[in-house]
Enzyme design. Sequence first.
Site, short mmCIF file in Angstrom:
data_model
loop_
_atom_site.label_atom_id
_atom_site.label_comp_id
_atom_site.label_asym_id
_atom_site.label_seq_id
_atom_site.Cartn_x
_atom_site.Cartn_y
_atom_site.Cartn_z
CG HIS A 284 -0.32 0.15 2.42
ND1 HIS A 284 -0.33 1.59 3.15
CD2 HIS A 284 -0.04 0.06 2.53
CE1 HIS A 284 0.81 1.59 4.31
NE2 HIS A 284 0.91 0.51 4.35
CB CYS A 285 1.37 4.37 -1.28
SG CYS A 285 -0.34 4.62 -2.56
CB ALA A 286 -0.05 7.89 1.18
#
Length: 652
Positions: free
Chosen positions: A26-28
């Site tokens: 995942h990212c932000a």
Amino acid sequence: MGKFEKDATKLLEYVGGRDNISAITHCATRMRFVLVDPKKADEAKIEDLDSVRGIFTNAGQFQVIIGNEVPTFYQEFVSIAKLEGGSKDDVKAAAKQNQNPLQRAVTLLAEIFTPLLPAIIVGGLILGFRNILEAVPMGFLGDKTIAESSVFWNGVNSFLWLPGEAIFHFLPVGITWSITRKMKTTEILGIVLGITLVSPQLLNAYAVNSTSAADIAQNWTWDFGFFTMEKIGYQAQVIPAMLAGFLLVYLERFFRKRIPEAVSMIFVPLLSLLPTILAAHLILGPIGWKIGSAISTVVNAGLTSSFSWLFGGVFGALYAPLVITGLHHTTLAIDNQLVADFGSTNLWPMICLSNIAQGAAVLAVVVAHRGNKKEEQVSVPSVISAWLGVTEPAMFGINLKYVYPFVAAMIGSGLAGMFVTVFGVRAIGIGVGGLPGIIAIKGNYYGIFAIAMLIAIAVPFFLTLFFRRAGIFNKIDRVGEALDPIDPSLETPVTPVSTVKETTLFSPLNGQLFPLSHSVDPVFAQGAMGQGVVIEPSEGKLYAPLDGTISLLFPSKHAIGLVDEMGIELLMHVGLDTVQLNGEHFTAHVKQGDSVKKGQLLLTFDKAAIEKAGYQTQTPIIITNPSNYQVDPLIQEGAVKVNDAIVHVTSL
């Protein structure tokens, strides 16, 4: 039960179950999956989940937009699925399984040219301006050019050749550098290699055709006794630089594995660079030049033959779908080769017109959906962005959503492309897209190109309105059907003034502010994450834009969430893909849960080091729950300083 347990369980089912997940991270703002079989994902059901704000697929990754709380969602998801998350690099590597060889090649080409785009765009603007100064006779000047009539402007024209030459004639330096950067080998060796292809000691590529073979043999050769090698430069040549760059990468990797660490600093660069330079001038350069010339000759022949109208119409219509697939990056190399071989390109004018057509189709949607304030926050900036040469927000945010505007834009672009091809319109350079693209057009074609621009505006605009009313290519936006409802808050009586809450967001950075559609990340540019602005920071300090509480601080420190007393959820995301740095070059001065005051230092980051590592530092400032508020930027574009008022927010 966790906050997202229900949605996480359903998402696992809808992506095809645990066995269909090859990798996950995942990212932000989003979950990133690599799926074994992407067709098993039930996209409609995924989009219906309360926690999901949107989905899209890019570079082999199936991405699910969650928002600020994606870390919590991710942890619950991997716990339910009994999976171990991977790094973003792991996911990218796994994503290649979902790409065919052509997609991988295009992705690689895009990753090589993307870092060069800022210079190419600036170079196009400079050449376009010089085109006006030196190549367009002005009637009010007695049919003389501006440069011929003014000592000052002649000096400006001459001076501007300095950066113009640096960008386009020395393009091989940028290409070889970008290849070594992408392949994670020694970048300075790539720069040195590029310089050896365009050195002043060599016969300039543009002078080769006007230099006799006898002159080359006598004055432009290296004589090694048992063989000779021509001193030919490769200014503006793309393929020779790419072949040389990849050979350098291969040799460096080869020798780095085999030479002891104690002496690798000496022998790896030596044994990699010198053979590559020799091969570049003896074998790769001549072969690459012939390949590039063959490609540009075929394209130019197609656009100047008796069937040019067909070629122009097909390319004009299909350029937008090429953007979706990423194949449009191949046209950069072809355009540059056309300019190198013929002094101008007949391909770039059609690309400019395609940008204009996409913007015109969105403008028609704006007119058809007037009053839909929520959609206008995406559609209106998308028109401006497309007409300035960046079409992704228009295509992904509006036209592909409804389909019929996209088809209308393709038809209008095809007709405009056919028109300019029939009249042989050519551009002196590339980089200037959309409406400003006319300055790159050769002066004698200004009138024809202006007519083509009108075609690219009028045809998509009226076809979009016609398709909508007639129901052609249109199954979700029929006239008289409320299939894309206006924000319900707009249909309620005006809220009494006494209950309305207002606040102002102040700039958290020093730098240059742009509309959200300017974001290099399509998720932000399309407004999928919310509304706001983006700032290109001039220094690495991020301050609180208003009083509130730190609701999110990533371990990688590249993104900070903040909630104020009105309930505004704010996300500040420093850079693109900077999560991969794992916190390197970032220092947080607050922790999650802290109360902060406007103007308080939240984060420092080493801007130069981040950019040197190959990442952008452009920072979106996003209100991620905009349905509760009216978000009005106070500055559309321009320089801002910390604590300058940039956005006004009113509760609904």
